[in-house]
Scaffold this motif. Structure first.
Motif, PDB file in Angstrom:
ATOM      1  N   ASP A  75      11.874 -11.731 -11.699  1.00  0.00           N
ATOM      2  CA  ASP A  75      12.520 -12.838 -11.013  1.00  0.00           C
ATOM      3  C   ASP A  75      13.741 -12.397 -10.203  1.00  0.00           C
ATOM      4  O   ASP A  75      14.594 -13.200  -9.835  1.00  0.00           O
ATOM      5  N   THR A  76      13.816 -11.084  -9.930  1.00  0.00           N
ATOM      6  CA  THR A  76      14.871 -10.518  -9.092  1.00  0.00           C
ATOM      7  C   THR A  76      14.360 -10.391  -7.657  1.00  0.00           C
ATOM      8  O   THR A  76      13.206  -9.999  -7.451  1.00  0.00           O
ATOM      9  N   PRO A  77      15.178 -10.733  -6.650  1.00  0.00           N
ATOM     10  CA  PRO A  77      14.736 -10.538  -5.253  1.00  0.00           C
ATOM     11  C   PRO A  77      14.335  -9.083  -5.017  1.00  0.00           C
ATOM     12  O   PRO A  77      15.037  -8.157  -5.448  1.00  0.00           O
ATOM     13  N   VAL A  78      13.243  -8.880  -4.306  1.00  0.00           N
ATOM     14  CA  VAL A  78      12.713  -7.520  -4.157  1.00  0.00           C
ATOM     15  C   VAL A  78      13.599  -6.648  -3.274  1.00  0.00           C
ATOM     16  O   VAL A  78      13.434  -5.427  -3.264  1.00  0.00           O
ATOM     17  N   LYS A  79      14.537  -7.255  -2.550  1.00  0.00           N
ATOM     18  CA  LYS A  79      15.450  -6.442  -1.757  1.00  0.00           C
ATOM     19  C   LYS A  79      16.311  -5.547  -2.645  1.00  0.00           C
ATOM     20  O   LYS A  79      16.905  -4.580  -2.156  1.00  0.00           O
ATOM     21  N   ARG A  80      16.384  -5.873  -3.937  1.00  0.00           N
ATOM     22  CA  ARG A  80      17.153  -5.060  -4.872  1.00  0.00           C
ATOM     23  C   ARG A  80      16.278  -4.028  -5.590  1.00  0.00           C
ATOM     24  O   ARG A  80      16.764  -3.279  -6.427  1.00  0.00           O
ATOM     25  N   TYR A  81      14.981  -3.997  -5.278  1.00  0.00           N
ATOM     26  CA  TYR A  81      14.076  -3.038  -5.904  1.00  0.00           C
ATOM     27  C   TYR A  81      14.302  -1.645  -5.314  1.00  0.00           C
ATOM     28  O   TYR A  81      14.649  -1.494  -4.140  1.00  0.00           O
ATOM     29  N   SER A  82      14.047  -0.637  -6.117  1.00  0.00           N
ATOM     30  CA  SER A  82      14.006   0.729  -5.602  1.00  0.00           C
ATOM     31  C   SER A  82      12.712   0.931  -4.821  1.00  0.00           C
ATOM     32  O   SER A  82      11.777   0.116  -4.905  1.00  0.00           O
ATOM     33  N   SER A  83      12.636   2.034  -4.066  1.00  0.00           N
ATOM     34  CA  SER A  83      11.405   2.315  -3.314  1.00  0.00           C
ATOM     35  C   SER A  83      10.219   2.486  -4.252  1.00  0.00           C
ATOM     36  O   SER A  83       9.100   2.073  -3.932  1.00  0.00           O
ATOM     37  N   GLY A  84      10.460   3.073  -5.437  1.00  0.00           N
ATOM     38  CA  GLY A  84       9.378   3.240  -6.404  1.00  0.00           C
ATOM     39  C   GLY A  84       8.864   1.914  -6.923  1.00  0.00           C
ATOM     40  O   GLY A  84       7.652   1.706  -7.068  1.00  0.00           O
ATOM     41  N   MET A  85       9.770   0.966  -7.203  1.00  0.00           N
ATOM     42  CA  MET A  85       9.368  -0.361  -7.669  1.00  0.00           C
ATOM     43  C   MET A  85       8.602  -1.104  -6.577  1.00  0.00           C
ATOM     44  O   MET A  85       7.615  -1.798  -6.843  1.00  0.00           O
ATOM     45  N   TYR A  86       9.061  -0.949  -5.336  1.00  0.00           N
ATOM     46  CA  TYR A  86       8.380  -1.562  -4.193  1.00  0.00           C
ATOM     47  C   TYR A  86       6.916  -1.131  -4.138  1.00  0.00           C
ATOM     48  O   TYR A  86       6.002  -1.941  -4.064  1.00  0.00           O
ATOM     49  N   VAL A  87       6.717   0.174  -4.138  1.00  0.00           N
ATOM     50  CA  VAL A  87       5.365   0.683  -3.939  1.00  0.00           C
ATOM     51  C   VAL A  87       4.491   0.406  -5.156  1.00  0.00           C
ATOM     52  O   VAL A  87       3.287   0.147  -5.024  1.00  0.00           O
ATOM     53  N   ARG A  88       5.060   0.419  -6.365  1.00  0.00           N
ATOM     54  CA  ARG A  88       4.265   0.093  -7.555  1.00  0.00           C
ATOM     55  C   ARG A  88       3.764  -1.349  -7.500  1.00  0.00           C
ATOM     56  O   ARG A  88       2.601  -1.627  -7.776  1.00  0.00           O
ATOM     57  N   LEU A  89       4.664  -2.257  -7.130  1.00  0.00           N
ATOM     58  CA  LEU A  89       4.253  -3.657  -7.057  1.00  0.00           C
ATOM     59  C   LEU A  89       3.271  -3.878  -5.915  1.00  0.00           C
ATOM     60  O   LEU A  89       2.272  -4.598  -6.070  1.00  0.00           O
ATOM     61  N   GLY A  90       3.529  -3.253  -4.776  1.00  0.00           N
ATOM     62  CA  GLY A  90       2.620  -3.408  -3.647  1.00  0.00           C
ATOM     63  C   GLY A  90       1.224  -2.902  -3.958  1.00  0.00           C
ATOM     64  O   GLY A  90       0.225  -3.555  -3.629  1.00  0.00           O
ATOM     65  N   PHE A  91       1.146  -1.740  -4.596  1.00  0.00           N
ATOM     66  CA  PHE A  91      -0.170  -1.196  -4.937  1.00  0.00           C
ATOM     67  C   PHE A  91      -0.858  -2.071  -5.974  1.00  0.00           C
ATOM     68  O   PHE A  91      -2.066  -2.317  -5.892  1.00  0.00           O
ATOM     69  N   ALA A  92      -0.098  -2.527  -6.981  1.00  0.00           N
ATOM     70  CA  ALA A  92      -0.687  -3.349  -8.033  1.00  0.00           C
ATOM     71  C   ALA A  92      -1.300  -4.619  -7.458  1.00  0.00           C
ATOM     72  O   ALA A  92      -2.399  -5.028  -7.851  1.00  0.00           O
ATOM     73  N   ILE A  93      -0.598  -5.268  -6.517  1.00  0.00           N
ATOM     74  CA  ILE A  93      -1.127  -6.487  -5.899  1.00  0.00           C
ATOM     75  C   ILE A  93      -2.407  -6.178  -5.136  1.00  0.00           C
ATOM     76  O   ILE A  93      -3.433  -6.841  -5.300  1.00  0.00           O
ATOM     77  N   SER A  94      -2.361  -5.138  -4.286  1.00  0.00           N
ATOM     78  CA  SER A  94      -3.516  -4.799  -3.454  1.00  0.00           C
ATOM     79  C   SER A  94      -4.732  -4.419  -4.289  1.00  0.00           C
ATOM     80  O   SER A  94      -5.864  -4.774  -3.955  1.00  0.00           O
ATOM     81  N   ALA A  95      -4.508  -3.695  -5.379  1.00  0.00           N
ATOM     82  CA  ALA A  95      -5.624  -3.184  -6.174  1.00  0.00           C
ATOM     83  C   ALA A  95      -6.225  -4.236  -7.096  1.00  0.00           C
ATOM     84  O   ALA A  95      -7.432  -4.221  -7.360  1.00  0.00           O
ATOM     85  N   HIS A  96      -5.395  -5.159  -7.595  1.00  0.00           N
ATOM     86  CA  HIS A  96      -5.881  -6.111  -8.595  1.00  0.00           C
ATOM     87  C   HIS A  96      -6.465  -7.388  -7.999  1.00  0.00           C
ATOM     88  O   HIS A  96      -7.163  -8.121  -8.705  1.00  0.00           O
ATOM     89  N   LEU A  97      -6.189  -7.661  -6.733  1.00  0.00           N
ATOM     90  CA  LEU A  97      -6.699  -8.900  -6.152  1.00  0.00           C
ATOM     91  C   LEU A  97      -8.090  -8.727  -5.551  1.00  0.00           C
ATOM     92  O   LEU A  97      -8.542  -9.538  -4.753  1.00  0.00           O
ATOM     93  N   GLU A  98      -8.752  -7.642  -5.913  1.00  0.00           N
ATOM     94  CA  GLU A  98     -10.175  -7.416  -5.688  1.00  0.00           C
ATOM     95  C   GLU A  98     -10.635  -7.602  -4.242  1.00  0.00           C
ATOM     96  O   GLU A  98     -11.555  -8.373  -3.965  1.00  0.00           O
ATOM     97  N   PRO A  99     -10.009  -6.876  -3.305  1.00  0.00           N
ATOM     98  CA  PRO A  99     -10.545  -6.891  -1.939  1.00  0.00           C
ATOM     99  C   PRO A  99     -11.810  -6.047  -1.877  1.00  0.00           C
ATOM    100  O   PRO A  99     -12.026  -5.154  -2.704  1.00  0.00           O
ATOM    101  N   GLU A 100     -12.652  -6.320  -0.901  1.00  0.00           N
ATOM    102  CA  GLU A 100     -13.844  -5.479  -0.727  1.00  0.00           C
ATOM    103  C   GLU A 100     -13.476  -4.112  -0.174  1.00  0.00           C
ATOM    104  O   GLU A 100     -14.156  -3.122  -0.447  1.00  0.00           O
TER     105      GLU A 100
END
Length: 417
Positions: free
Chosen positions: A154-179
């Motif tokens: 529940d923290t604004p992502v502008k306060r995330y580190s680059s590692g947290m950014y990319v982990r969350l971005g990859f997790a969203i892309s991979a788990h939402l089952e795109p073709e």
């Protein structure tokens, strides 16, 4: 079934070159020129335009379930092509046909709103990918667990580190089952554990019929994950096919080091009035069609030097160093008596001994096992590439040596229940 088809796609940019009419080079001259322009008619700067094709005449087909690694040096056009496939930019020419929903992770934080929390960005990204709210809720816990950001959800992502950014971005892309999943250098950020999770997730995705396009400079990761590869250079597709073959072509093209140095006469050779280097050569013992040195490759080192001393005990001391200066090992020939003339020595470094990396060979000619006649520093610099099988971890293997030593493990007792 073909899910991506590119027909002669190209992307052109216009680069402006401005040639200023200002003659000043120093601050005084620039100020004088500006003041003069206040009272005289100012000449317009000359602007020239240059066409730059980031991609040119690229055609390929990708089948459903393919895992395609895209390799090439910086500026080859890899990221431009992914942006076209992700519909971030339009091609200048050609046609792209895509069948299926596409999710892209091209840069750290792509698609994130910096003022929104991690929780809110999960739903935002899911909506952008065309997912319904119920579908996002279904995968929400798995996304948070994979990204490891529960504490900061529940923290604004502008306060995330680059590692947290990319982990969350990859997790969203991979788990939402795109073709179709498009990933650009996700392994450049994150620790070894995250790399393992990413590669494992991409492998799982491919087994369920999803298609993956993966850009990375980590060639062992490409080799471990991808069944096909594309080699790009200066905006053109040079080769597409089976991964190992394309990697071999790429590595043979980017080999920058000369594995042999020689001098025709003593006058032009390095050294002094006692000894001068005639030739040094690194000879890889390639197996099969291999065209580059990797950790499996044995290699011989051949050395010749002109000896100008009569009846003198000499030996060669060979130092193999990292490019940062650490000595990996030092070996020496026997000390023998030699007359004036050319002296030759050779040794063989076994396969499965050196780790991947960049190395330099230095030589010393030594008299009577104690007096250095001449020190030839960094006479050859060469690269050893990585190679792995049966692993999902592709981080840097520690150490400068990587010996292949029998290390058996066995079950001694069974736990009694």
């Amino acid at each position: 079934m073909t899910v991506i088809e590119a027909e002669n796609i190209g992307k052109k940019y216009i680069i402006d070159h401005i040639k200023s009419n200002a003659q000043g080079n120093t601050l005084r001259e620039v100020v004088t020129d500006k003041v003069r322009n206040l009272f005289t008619k100012k000449e317009k700067d000359q602007v020239s335009h240059e066409e730059f094709w980031a991609l040119k005449d690229v055609s390929f087909k990708i089948e459903q379930g393919d895992r395609v690694g895209i390799i090439g040096s910086n500026g080859a056009g890899k990221s431009t092509m992914l942006k076209i496939l992700s519909r971030i930019t339009e091609p200048t020419q050609g046609k792209i046909t895509i069948r299926g929903r596409v999710a892209s992770l091209l840069e750290v934080g792509t698609g994130f709103h910096p003022e929104l929390s991690g929780r809110e960005n999960i739903f935002l990204n899911g909506s952008i990918l065309g997912m319904k709210r119920e579908e996002i809720k279904q995968h929400f816990d798995a996304i948070v667990d994979f990204a490891g950001v529960e504490k900061f959800l529940d923290t604004p992502v502008k306060r995330y580190s680059s590692g947290m950014y990319v982990r969350l971005g990859f997790a969203i892309s991979a788990h939402l089952e795109p073709e179709i999943l498009i990933v650009d250098e996700v392994l450049a950020v994150g620790d070894a554990e995250f790399q393992r999770k990413c590669l494992g997730k991409m492998k799982d995705a491919s087994t369920s019929g999803r298609t993956i396009l993966f850009v990375s400079h980590n060639l062992t990761a490409v080799q471990g994950l991808c069944n096909k590869a594309m080699y790009m250079q200066k905006g053109r597709l040079l080769e597409m096919g089976e991964t190992n073959q394309v990697l071999a072509t790429y590595l043979s093209h980017v080999q920058k080091t000369a594995l042999e140095s020689w001098w025709n006469t003593p006058e032009e050779a390095p050294g002094n009035d006692k000894a001068r280097l005639k030739k040094v050569k690194l000879e890889p013992q390639f197996v099969g069609n291999q065209k580059f040195i990797d950790v499996r490759t044995a290699f011989k080192i051949h050395i010749e030097f002109w000896n100008f001393l009569e009846n003198t005990n000499l030996n060669i001391s060979l130092h193999l160093n990292s490019l940062t200066g650490e000595c990996i090992f030092n070996i020496g020939t026997p000390s023998l008596s030699f007359e004036k003339g050319v002296v030759y020595a050779s040794c063989e470094i076994p396969a499965d001994f050196m780790n991947d990396g960049s190395y330099a060979i230095s030589l010393m000619i030594v008299k009577d096992k104690s007096t250095v006649i001449y020190n030839f520093e960094e006479v050859l610099i060469f690269e050893i590439e990585d190679y792995r099988e049966g692993t999902s971890w592709y981080g840097k293997w520690p150490g400068y040596v990587r010996p292949k030593i029998d290390f058996p493990i066995t079950q001694l007792e069974l736990e009694k229940c």
